[in-house]
Write a protein that holds these residues in place. Structure first.
Motif, PDB file in Angstrom:
ATOM      1  N   LEU A   1     -52.429  31.051   0.482  1.00 41.38           N
ATOM      2  CA  LEU A   1     -52.467  31.932  -0.698  1.00 41.38           C
ATOM      3  C   LEU A   1     -53.204  31.266  -1.850  1.00 41.38           C
ATOM      4  O   LEU A   1     -54.068  31.856  -2.510  1.00 41.38           O
ATOM      5  N   LEU A   2     -52.858  30.003  -2.056  1.00 36.79           N
ATOM      6  CA  LEU A   2     -53.425  29.245  -3.171  1.00 36.79           C
ATOM      7  C   LEU A   2     -54.944  29.071  -2.994  1.00 36.79           C
ATOM      8  O   LEU A   2     -55.737  29.352  -3.892  1.00 36.79           O
ATOM      9  N   LYS A   3     -55.324  28.589  -1.819  1.00 42.06           N
ATOM     10  CA  LYS A   3     -56.727  28.224  -1.607  1.00 42.06           C
ATOM     11  C   LYS A   3     -57.607  29.441  -1.333  1.00 42.06           C
ATOM     12  O   LYS A   3     -58.787  29.451  -1.679  1.00 42.06           O
ATOM     13  N   ALA A   4     -57.059  30.474  -0.706  1.00 41.97           N
ATOM     14  CA  ALA A   4     -57.838  31.707  -0.527  1.00 41.97           C
ATOM     15  C   ALA A   4     -58.110  32.340  -1.888  1.00 41.97           C
ATOM     16  O   ALA A   4     -59.191  32.905  -2.125  1.00 41.97           O
ATOM     17  N   THR A   5     -57.146  32.235  -2.795  1.00 40.04           N
ATOM     18  CA  THR A   5     -57.362  32.746  -4.150  1.00 40.04           C
ATOM     19  C   THR A   5     -58.453  31.943  -4.851  1.00 40.04           C
ATOM     20  O   THR A   5     -59.352  32.504  -5.504  1.00 40.04           O
ATOM     21  N   GLU A   6     -58.401  30.619  -4.711  1.00 43.76           N
ATOM     22  CA  GLU A   6     -59.435  29.776  -5.324  1.00 43.76           C
ATOM     23  C   GLU A   6     -60.822  30.123  -4.762  1.00 43.76           C
ATOM     24  O   GLU A   6     -61.812  30.176  -5.511  1.00 43.76           O
ATOM     25  N   LEU A   7     -60.881  30.374  -3.459  1.00 44.75           N
ATOM     26  CA  LEU A   7     -62.157  30.774  -2.852  1.00 44.75           C
ATOM     27  C   LEU A   7     -62.638  32.102  -3.438  1.00 44.75           C
ATOM     28  O   LEU A   7     -63.804  32.243  -3.823  1.00 44.75           O
ATOM     29  N   ALA A   8     -61.721  33.085  -3.501  1.00 42.52           N
ATOM     30  CA  ALA A   8     -62.107  34.401  -4.017  1.00 42.52           C
ATOM     31  C   ALA A   8     -62.600  34.300  -5.457  1.00 42.52           C
ATOM     32  O   ALA A   8     -63.570  34.956  -5.844  1.00 42.52           O
ATOM     33  N   LEU A   9     -61.950  33.455  -6.242  1.00 39.85           N
ATOM     34  CA  LEU A   9     -62.328  33.304  -7.649  1.00 39.85           C
ATOM     35  C   LEU A   9     -63.679  32.608  -7.814  1.00 39.85           C
ATOM     36  O   LEU A   9     -64.245  32.591  -8.908  1.00 39.85           O
ATOM     37  N   SER A  10     -64.182  32.003  -6.727  1.00 37.94           N
ATOM     38  CA  SER A  10     -65.525  31.410  -6.799  1.00 37.94           C
ATOM     39  C   SER A  10     -66.534  32.256  -6.035  1.00 37.94           C
ATOM     40  O   SER A  10     -67.634  31.796  -5.745  1.00 37.94           O
ATOM     41  N   GLY A  11     -66.158  33.491  -5.695  1.00 32.30           N
ATOM     42  CA  GLY A  11     -67.122  34.426  -5.113  1.00 32.30           C
ATOM     43  C   GLY A  11     -67.112  34.527  -3.602  1.00 32.30           C
ATOM     44  O   GLY A  11     -67.957  35.205  -3.019  1.00 32.30           O
ATOM     45  N   VAL A  12     -66.176  33.857  -2.952  1.00 36.37           N
ATOM     46  CA  VAL A  12     -66.130  33.918  -1.483  1.00 36.37           C
ATOM     47  C   VAL A  12     -65.464  35.216  -1.050  1.00 36.37           C
ATOM     48  O   VAL A  12     -64.412  35.599  -1.567  1.00 36.37           O
ATOM     49  N   THR A  13     -66.087  35.877  -0.077  1.00 33.43           N
ATOM     50  CA  THR A  13     -65.475  37.068   0.527  1.00 33.43           C
ATOM     51  C   THR A  13     -65.155  36.850   1.999  1.00 33.43           C
ATOM     52  O   THR A  13     -64.325  37.562   2.548  1.00 33.43           O
ATOM     53  N   THR A  14     -65.839  35.886   2.633  1.00 35.03           N
ATOM     54  CA  THR A  14     -65.563  35.545   4.033  1.00 35.03           C
ATOM     55  C   THR A  14     -65.308  34.046   4.134  1.00 35.03           C
ATOM     56  O   THR A  14     -66.126  33.248   3.683  1.00 35.03           O
ATOM     57  N   ALA A  15     -64.175  33.695   4.742  1.00 32.76           N
ATOM     58  CA  ALA A  15     -63.829  32.278   4.888  1.00 32.76           C
ATOM     59  C   ALA A  15     -63.532  31.972   6.350  1.00 32.76           C
ATOM     60  O   ALA A  15     -62.682  32.614   6.967  1.00 32.76           O
ATOM     61  N   ALA A  16     -64.253  30.981   6.894  1.00 33.18           N
ATOM     62  CA  ALA A  16     -63.938  30.489   8.234  1.00 33.18           C
ATOM     63  C   ALA A  16     -63.031  29.275   8.081  1.00 33.18           C
ATOM     64  O   ALA A  16     -63.312  28.387   7.274  1.00 33.18           O
ATOM     65  N   ASP A  17     -61.950  29.259   8.849  1.00 32.53           N
ATOM     66  CA  ASP A  17     -60.973  28.189   8.685  1.00 32.53           C
ATOM     67  C   ASP A  17     -60.591  27.582  10.028  1.00 32.53           C
ATOM     68  O   ASP A  17     -60.580  28.247  11.057  1.00 32.53           O
ATOM     69  N   MET A  18     -60.271  26.287   9.981  1.00 30.83           N
ATOM     70  CA  MET A  18     -59.705  25.587  11.133  1.00 30.83           C
ATOM     71  C   MET A  18     -58.419  24.915  10.664  1.00 30.83           C
ATOM     72  O   MET A  18     -58.452  23.941   9.910  1.00 30.83           O
ATOM     73  N   PHE A  19     -57.294  25.474  11.091  1.00 32.18           N
ATOM     74  CA  PHE A  19     -55.997  24.934  10.667  1.00 32.18           C
ATOM     75  C   PHE A  19     -55.641  23.775  11.594  1.00 32.18           C
ATOM     76  O   PHE A  19     -55.575  23.933  12.807  1.00 32.18           O
ATOM     77  N   CYS A  20     -55.426  22.594  11.021  1.00 34.17           N
ATOM     78  CA  CYS A  20     -55.126  21.411  11.827  1.00 34.17           C
ATOM     79  C   CYS A  20     -53.705  20.957  11.550  1.00 34.17           C
ATOM     80  O   CYS A  20     -53.384  20.517  10.444  1.00 34.17           O
TER      81      CYS A  20
END
Ligand SMILES: [Zn+2]
Length: 467
Positions: free
Chosen positions: A122-141
């Motif tokens: 929630l925290l980091k997806a919000t930070e991404l959205a606030l910097s203009g990201v609409t698509t995020a690829a993630d690898m959860f480790c």
């Protein structure tokens, strides 16, 4: 690039939608740069793009958003990150990658919970959205246990409204991790993604040297069902040395021999490449997720981006994890991508602002195999849009819109972010989630995680009462 364009697209205005107007529209596809342009959005898709007056005439019944100023660009695509690090920022600045992995990442991998996965995302997806990201690829480790935790990532991405390309990135060397737990985590994430509105599943693998033969075999079997792979390749020289020592081949050579790279592959970093490695990337159409900020923080090296682009290896940009970048600001990553190549080559024209913005948009979409859907402002694509305002001291005027985005803009300049035509950011505020309510919960979980993972020895000089 052209300075004006005729309107492309159908005049149909059935369904709900809007016209978004801007002084500069950078389509990142044909026709390029449109002055006083607009995009018409109908039912979440781009119905027209071009000159504002023409778009307005053809979609007269739609409301117009925007005051006619600013720069409109496609939603940014981050090709690599780790929401598993969402609660671990600002730690371990003195480590190179392998030291950092042992001292920071491994301890948290064992201590993560599903709630931490959810809140951290929630925290980091919000930070991404606030910097203009609409698509995020993630690898959860994380170290998989009896109960899968990665579905928390999908829940959070759906809440924030981002488009996700999610994977679980397992390793089982040197620490043995039961294959059945690894497979259960993949399965749980795939099921969660199948029920998501905008997120899809991809097979993940942390690295080739940290994988047993059994894990590599299992990964190959998964790729037969879902032919999309997210993996780290050649991030540091030590990885190449380790692979050559244990398997007599570089990780890229070994993965190619195994058939892993036959899948649609996005490979993070690719910093240490031989000529043979580059030839293999090109032959298998492997896309590179270039992460300049984490490469600099961890002193990993400099990815040969100009050469890769010259040799037609697809390159996108990634913020990388919140623990190896420390921010999730995609605009910062875009600027760093330009600066790193300039200072490394000591050549100011080694890379241009349009080329860097392309990597952050269409290049990233191509890297993820999503170029039919996102990455440029073209008719038929999803209405993933970012509007940068001309309303701050840094963006009061625009001489060159590409350079303004790459070098001048910050998250506070983001007037709007739309995904599938749904507005998720307005005037630098997230609309979809009550982030103020998330902050205290994140603070408590971050403190709990640091304690459980024994990270306090990493906080040299900070009194224990401060963390
Ligand atoms: Zn990574």
């Amino acid at each position: 690039m052209t300075d004006s364009a005729t309107v492309a697209g159908s005049p149909t205005t059935s369904g709900t939608g809007f016209v978004l107007r801007a002084r500069h529209v950078l389509t990142m596809g044909a026709p390029g740069h449109v002055r006083d342009g607009a995009v018409a959005v109908v039912d979440g898709r781009i119905a027209a793009v071009g000159d504002h007056d023409d778009v307005r005439a053809r979609f007269a019944d739609l409301p117009v958003l925007g005051d006619g100023g600013g720069i409109l660009i496609p939603g940014l695509v981050s090709c690599h990150g780790h929401f598993s690090e969402g609660l671990v920022t600002g730690i371990g600045e003195t480590h190179t990658l392998w030291e950092w992995f042992v001292h920071v990442v491994e301890p948290i991998e064992d201590a993560l919970t599903r709630e931490m996965a959810y809140v951290g995302t929630l925290l980091k997806a919000t930070e991404l959205a606030l910097s203009g990201v609409t698509t995020a690829a993630d690898m959860f480790c994380s170290a998989p246990g009896a109960t899968p935790i990665t579905p928390g990532v999908v829940t959070a991405l759906d809440e924030v409204g981002l488009r996700g390309d999610v994977s679980f990135g397992p390793s089982d060397l040197p620490h043995d991790r039961p294959l059945r737990h690894i497979l259960a985590e993949h399965e749980a994430l795939a099921q969660a993604a199948a029920g998501s509105r905008r997120t899809r599943f991809r097979v993940g693998l942390a690295t080739v040297p940290a994988s047993s033969d059994a894990l590599l075999d299992a990964t190959r079997s998964l790729l037969a069902e879902v032919p999309r792979l997210h993996v780290h390749l050649h991030e540091v020289r030590e990885e190449v040395t380790a692979s050559r020592t244990s398997r007599r081949a570089s990780s890229i050579e070994f993965a190619a021999d195994l058939g892993l790279l036959d899948a649609q592959t996005v490979a993070a970093h690719c910093v240490w490449l031989s000529d043979a490695d580059i030839a293999l990337l090109r032959r298998h159409d492997v896309a590179v997720a270039h992460c300049p900020v984490s490469n600099m923080i961890l002193a990993s090296g400099v990815c040969q981006v100009p050469r890769l682009l010259r040799e037609r290896v697809p390159v996108g940009l990634g913020v990388d994890g919140a623990a190896s970048n420390d921010s999730q600001n995609m605009l910062e990553t875009i600027k760093a991508a330009a600066l790193l190549q300039k200072v490394h080559h000591q050549q100011a024209d080694i890379i241009s602002a349009p080329a860097v913005l392309r990597m952050a948009t269409l290049g990233g979409a191509q890297a993820l195999g999503l170029a039919d859907t996102v990455g440029s402002l073209e008719v038929g694509k999803a209405a993933d849009l970012v509007l940068l305002a001309e309303a701050s001291p840094s963006m009061a005027f625009v001489h060159d819109p590409y350079q303004a985005v790459v070098y001048c803009a910050g998250p506070r300049d983001i007037a709007g972010v739309w995904v599938d035509g749904e507005r998720i950011v307005a005037d630098a505020r997230i609309l979809t989630t009550d982030i103020a309510a998330v902050l205290p919960r994140a603070r408590a979980l971050a403190s709990d995680l640091a304690t459980r993972a024994g990270l306090h020895s990493e906080l040299a000089g900070v009194p224990s009462s401060d963390h």
